[in-house]
Motif scaffolding. Sequence first.
Motif, PDB file in Angstrom:
ATOM      1  N   SER A   6       0.814  -1.208   0.000  1.00 14.22           N
ATOM      2  CA  SER A   6       0.000   0.000   0.000  1.00 14.22           C
ATOM      3  C   SER A   6       0.853   1.266   0.000  1.00 14.22           C
ATOM      4  O   SER A   6       0.459   2.275  -0.551  1.00 14.22           O
ATOM      5  N   PRO A  11      -1.882   8.055  -2.493  1.00 14.92           N
ATOM      6  CA  PRO A  11      -3.329   8.163  -2.306  1.00 14.92           C
ATOM      7  C   PRO A  11      -3.913   9.314  -3.137  1.00 14.92           C
ATOM      8  O   PRO A  11      -3.210  10.267  -3.474  1.00 14.92           O
ATOM      9  N   ALA A  13      -6.889  12.365  -3.572  1.00 15.05           N
ATOM     10  CA  ALA A  13      -7.650  13.267  -2.714  1.00 15.05           C
ATOM     11  C   ALA A  13      -9.101  12.827  -2.624  1.00 15.05           C
ATOM     12  O   ALA A  13      -9.653  12.309  -3.592  1.00 15.05           O
ATOM     13  N   GLY A  14      -9.706  12.990  -1.461  1.00 14.74           N
ATOM     14  CA  GLY A  14     -11.132  12.734  -1.320  1.00 14.74           C
ATOM     15  C   GLY A  14     -11.928  13.916  -1.856  1.00 14.74           C
ATOM     16  O   GLY A  14     -11.351  14.880  -2.356  1.00 14.74           O
ATOM     17  N   PRO A  15     -13.261  13.849  -1.736  1.00 17.37           N
ATOM     18  CA  PRO A  15     -14.065  14.995  -2.198  1.00 17.37           C
ATOM     19  C   PRO A  15     -13.834  16.197  -1.292  1.00 17.37           C
ATOM     20  O   PRO A  15     -13.817  16.054  -0.068  1.00 17.37           O
ATOM     21  N   ARG A  17     -14.422  19.468   0.932  1.00 10.54           N
ATOM     22  CA  ARG A  17     -15.541  19.996   1.704  1.00 10.54           C
ATOM     23  C   ARG A  17     -15.715  21.469   1.369  1.00 10.54           C
ATOM     24  O   ARG A  17     -14.736  22.153   1.120  1.00 10.54           O
ATOM     25  N   TYR A 365      -2.756  25.565  -6.096  1.00 14.34           N
ATOM     26  CA  TYR A 365      -2.171  26.048  -4.846  1.00 14.34           C
ATOM     27  C   TYR A 365      -2.992  27.213  -4.284  1.00 14.34           C
ATOM     28  O   TYR A 365      -3.447  27.186  -3.137  1.00 14.34           O
ATOM     29  N   ILE A 369      -5.120  26.880  -0.782  1.00 15.63           N
ATOM     30  CA  ILE A 369      -4.695  27.494   0.481  1.00 15.63           C
ATOM     31  C   ILE A 369      -5.662  28.586   0.946  1.00 15.63           C
ATOM     32  O   ILE A 369      -5.511  29.102   2.047  1.00 15.63           O
ATOM     33  N   ILE A 372      -6.886  28.285   4.391  1.00 19.30           N
ATOM     34  CA  ILE A 372      -5.794  28.269   5.371  1.00 19.30           C
ATOM     35  C   ILE A 372      -5.374  29.695   5.730  1.00 19.30           C
ATOM     36  O   ILE A 372      -4.859  29.961   6.802  1.00 19.30           O
TER      37      ILE A 372
ATOM     38  N   ILE B  26      -9.725  22.188   6.930  1.00 18.03           N
ATOM     39  CA  ILE B  26      -8.269  22.283   6.937  1.00 18.03           C
ATOM     40  C   ILE B  26      -7.726  21.239   7.893  1.00 18.03           C
ATOM     41  O   ILE B  26      -8.301  21.023   8.962  1.00 18.03           O
ATOM     42  N   ILE B  70       4.024  18.418  -4.570  1.00 19.30           N
ATOM     43  CA  ILE B  70       2.784  17.674  -4.301  1.00 19.30           C
ATOM     44  C   ILE B  70       1.926  18.424  -3.281  1.00 19.30           C
ATOM     45  O   ILE B  70       0.723  18.582  -3.469  1.00 19.30           O
ATOM     46  N   ALA B  74      -1.595  20.339  -3.892  1.00 24.20           N
ATOM     47  CA  ALA B  74      -2.762  19.931  -3.106  1.00 24.20           C
ATOM     48  C   ALA B  74      -3.406  21.134  -2.411  1.00 24.20           C
ATOM     49  O   ALA B  74      -4.429  20.997  -1.757  1.00 24.20           O
ATOM     50  N   GLY B  76      -1.685  23.178  -0.213  1.00 24.90           N
ATOM     51  CA  GLY B  76      -1.196  23.198   1.164  1.00 24.90           C
ATOM     52  C   GLY B  76       0.060  24.028   1.341  1.00 24.90           C
ATOM     53  O   GLY B  76       0.713  24.421   0.375  1.00 24.90           O
ATOM     54  N   THR B  92       0.061  21.989   6.256  1.00 27.80           N
ATOM     55  CA  THR B  92      -1.371  22.234   6.471  1.00 27.80           C
ATOM     56  C   THR B  92      -2.015  22.145   5.095  1.00 27.80           C
ATOM     57  O   THR B  92      -1.564  22.809   4.160  1.00 27.80           O
ATOM     58  N   VAL B  93      -3.027  21.273   4.983  1.00 29.21           N
ATOM     59  CA  VAL B  93      -3.631  21.012   3.673  1.00 29.21           C
ATOM     60  C   VAL B  93      -5.156  21.057   3.789  1.00 29.21           C
ATOM     61  O   VAL B  93      -5.703  20.934   4.890  1.00 29.21           O
ATOM     62  N   PRO B  94      -5.856  21.212   2.644  1.00 28.57           N
ATOM     63  CA  PRO B  94      -7.313  21.047   2.682  1.00 28.57           C
ATOM     64  C   PRO B  94      -7.624  19.650   3.239  1.00 28.57           C
ATOM     65  O   PRO B  94      -6.881  18.701   2.978  1.00 28.57           O
ATOM     66  N   ASN B  96      -9.484  17.234   2.607  1.00 33.47           N
ATOM     67  CA  ASN B  96      -9.591  16.058   1.732  1.00 33.47           C
ATOM     68  C   ASN B  96      -8.229  15.571   1.240  1.00 33.47           C
ATOM     69  O   ASN B  96      -8.139  14.594   0.519  1.00 33.47           O
ATOM     70  N   GLN B  97      -7.164  16.256   1.632  1.00 37.34           N
ATOM     71  CA  GLN B  97      -5.812  15.874   1.208  1.00 37.34           C
ATOM     72  C   GLN B  97      -5.001  15.282   2.361  1.00 37.34           C
ATOM     73  O   GLN B  97      -3.774  15.148   2.266  1.00 37.34           O
ATOM     74  N   ALA B  99      -4.671  12.228   3.390  1.00 36.93           N
ATOM     75  CA  ALA B  99      -3.977  10.981   3.057  1.00 36.93           C
ATOM     76  C   ALA B  99      -2.633  11.244   2.375  1.00 36.93           C
ATOM     77  O   ALA B  99      -1.620  10.622   2.718  1.00 36.93           O
ATOM     78  N   ILE B 100      -2.609  12.187   1.435  1.00 34.07           N
ATOM     79  CA  ILE B 100      -1.355  12.413   0.704  1.00 34.07           C
ATOM     80  C   ILE B 100      -0.290  13.001   1.629  1.00 34.07           C
ATOM     81  O   ILE B 100       0.895  12.655   1.544  1.00 34.07           O
ATOM     82  N   TRP B 103       0.996  10.163   3.723  1.00 36.78           N
ATOM     83  CA  TRP B 103       1.757   9.238   2.880  1.00 36.78           C
ATOM     84  C   TRP B 103       3.164   9.790   2.583  1.00 36.78           C
ATOM     85  O   TRP B 103       4.157   9.066   2.639  1.00 36.78           O
ATOM     86  N   ASP B 198      -9.694  19.283  10.701  1.00 30.91           N
ATOM     87  CA  ASP B 198     -10.920  18.657  10.203  1.00 30.91           C
ATOM     88  C   ASP B 198     -10.618  17.266   9.633  1.00 30.91           C
ATOM     89  O   ASP B 198     -10.165  17.138   8.493  1.00 30.91           O
ATOM     90  N   GLN B 210      -1.804   2.286   8.348  1.00 31.04           N
ATOM     91  CA  GLN B 210      -1.486   1.768   7.013  1.00 31.04           C
ATOM     92  C   GLN B 210      -0.134   2.296   6.514  1.00 31.04           C
ATOM     93  O   GLN B 210       0.696   1.544   6.022  1.00 31.04           O
ATOM     94  N   TYR B 211       0.109   3.598   6.660  1.00 34.96           N
ATOM     95  CA  TYR B 211       1.316   4.189   6.075  1.00 34.96           C
ATOM     96  C   TYR B 211       2.544   4.055   6.985  1.00 34.96           C
ATOM     97  O   TYR B 211       3.661   3.875   6.508  1.00 34.96           O
TER      98      TYR B 211
END
Lengths: 459, 440
Positions: A6, A11, A13-15, A17, A365, A369, A372, B26, B70, B74, B76, B92-94, B96-97, B99-100, B103, B198, B210-211
């Motif tokens: 794995s 991975p 990105a998810g959907p 928010r 980007y 951000i 943020i 975030i 990356i 994303a 971030g 610091t990323v959105p 939904n990011q 996992a990356i 990882w 979040d 997992q990672y």
Amino acid sequence: MSTTASSATRPQAGPPRDYRFPFFERVTLDNGLSVIVAPVHKLPIVSAALVVDAGASSESPGADGVAQLTARALTEGTRRRNGDTLGEQFERWGAAMGAAADWDAAVVAMTVLAPRLDEAMALFAEVVLEPVFPERELARLKAERLADLLQLQTEPRGLADEMFSRFVYRAASRYARPEHGSVASVRAIDRGIVERFYNARYRPGGSTLVLAGDVSVADGVTLAQRLFGEWSGATPTAAAVDDGPARTTRAVHIVRKEGAPQSEIRIGHVGLPRNHPDYFPALILNGLLGGLFSSRINLNLREVHAYTYGAHSSFEWRRGAGPFVVSTAVKSDVTAAAASEILIEIARIRADAVSEDELTLATSYLDGIFPIRYETTDSIARALAALAIYELPADYFDSYRANIRRVTAVDVLHAADRYLHPDQLQLVVVGDPSVIEAPLAALDAGPVSVHDAEGKAEQ
Amino acid sequence: MRVPIVTFRLANGLFVTLSEDHTAPIVAVNLWYHVGSANERAGRTGFAHLFEHMLFQGSAHVGANEHFEIVQRAGGTLNGSTWLDRTNYFETVPSNQLAIALWLEADRMGQLLPAMTQQKLDTQRDVVKNERRWSVDNQPYGTWWERLPALSFPPEHPFHHSLIGSMEDLSEASLEDVAQFFATYYTPDNAVLSIAGDFDPAEARLLVEQYFGGIPRGGGKPTLRPMEVPARFGEWRREVVRDAVMLPRLFLAFRAPVFGSDAHYVATVLAAILGTGKGSRFQHSLVRDREIASEASAFTFDLAKAADILIADVTARPGISATTLEAEVVREIDRVRTNGVTAEEVERAVALLETALVSALQSAGDRADKLSMFATYFGDPALVNEQTARYQQVTAAQVSALARDLLGEDNRATLLYVPAESQVEASADAEIGETAGAGR
């Protein structure tokens, strides 16, 4: 070293928010003061910012520095309290409070825990409405500015920035001279000049009070009305700044720093005003050229050539056309080589459209951000202050991300073509002439002149 | 106001703290490795920081500089930093990011070495040498960062040597050093991972397992050279530096209680009374009233091992000699030592510290960093929720007692910058030398 299947796979990105810039409401009091309240109840903290059209651009000729001096002197004494008492009182409430002027505005800012908001705001209002500008405190603030200017002579980063402005803008432009005044101009400012500046420009009509944080719109507006309701008058509109260039042909300006291990380089020209219709394409262009870590200029100078710890570019946004500038510090013996790479990158981004992949580096980007940037009440208050200063549309924040995503590779190419001017670049280098002058002359980037730390040309 | 905290530990020793906050989409990921310049071996000053640069040069499944690309793609922000006894990496990323971001951190914690090459090392070595020129060598007073720890800790002490390192030592660093440092210190059992913002805790935990779960535990790290130092310097040390500066600037340091101790909270309040804000002693007396200084502040280094240092940092006004500057600062120090502080001064200092803490905790990145810090140093991230109360418990009597104890002539280190070209200052130096004799 063990590897699981794995961990080799990146991975996705998810959907995403949904996010919206904090809701805010804008109300104009009868005296003309605009009040913006953004309720954010995450933590019991509030930031306030009062924006007055009293920045350096609004100074009269000969009074360079009066804007900053006036802003700083607000907290140095009122009709009721001296500066020491004011400072101690704010701080006993835990209020971080300060006032400063930039090119476009004077901003009085404060962050305080919500339970102490009412009393801290009352003192905030006293400072804005009843300053007395004591002679002694003004003299001290002037001396502190003179100390800063003295320090600048051995501080290569700040010196390079000041010299760059001087060589980019024509002498008649306020932008050619230090934002907070020169030795001669600061010395010449007396209490009468400060008072006249304050009386003319610190007025509710044209000013904006921002409250962001743990406060309701109703409470915020009531507070503003109670504290600032009796304030009267309107700030006259400041004349447009002369933002014309010093010259329209390329030139190299060396500022002498004997034995410097590095050269501080600034390369650029007059840029664009904040309200330019191509603001968003210019933002993306700059991100790709030198604004991001993965930008062309930074990767070239830092990661390919290892000339520097970092290199970046920026459009400095002001009401008038602020500068476009590439900034870096490089080991002295590669000064000309580094300057040459910067010129190559500016030419390259004007020659060919960026790929779709490169474009999305900057667009995704800046899109991503966005939330943020607004995590703290202070950053929200400052964003809303900018909305007022540059008279941005009310939906500016809500449409920001769409405006970023809308920029195309063709837009970026057009922006590069129209707003980057390779033949007008001024190359300003603070460094050791015995090491850098001959190689810079050999670059053939324009006539080379050498100056002392006060900017006087050497023969 | 309390920050919610959940902690767990993976089988390989990785300590994880989670702190949920769903106000904005975030999430912050923050990793502290318990290694810093203190862990460098002789002849390798600056290596921990150089190594931090190498962590952005790719890993088994990430290309050179791709980590930056990356994360920025994303949407971030990210960076890393090196300190005397820790190194941190953060993004610091959105949300939904998440996992990356995890990882990427796991890939370089688990499999950095396949990506390391001589060319990358050579490039980063030159980048760091330029960082040194930029922040130390070509910056007025820039050497204080290395001179002050050197003056405050004995030569063999892990905190004595330069964090950014010497040019010579940076030149000596090899790929073997990279491999060895990585195997010794960049292991899950020598790290703390914090996630704030979040996220769904069950999902985050699954991703972490997992990672990071497959990364083997380390073989233990060598103990640091002896850290113990006496509670006071035992003398008045001094170093006068002639430099290319326009104004004299004094750093007056005092050995102080170690960060995290009860007495350190008192020392922090003392530093704020002396030098934070307009109502501070230094601002009131040196800047405003007597007009000796153009700038003045006081702060602690926050060292969590051995002992901390409390530092007064005061720059002269034009026309004020180095001798006068030092004498006036010492007078303020003696005054607080002799007469103590008032309850109002403590109230002011604590209120400012409280606002600064709440301000910082608004940001997911700052929250995650504080959780990692308290977990790394004290094994307890929940200490973040006790900070306000700890400061509120500090009394004027405690601060006065600490000032008496700490600020004496047997616990001072003077680092004084003097304009190199000034003949006036050269003659002032002779006087300074005499003062030094008298001070001991």
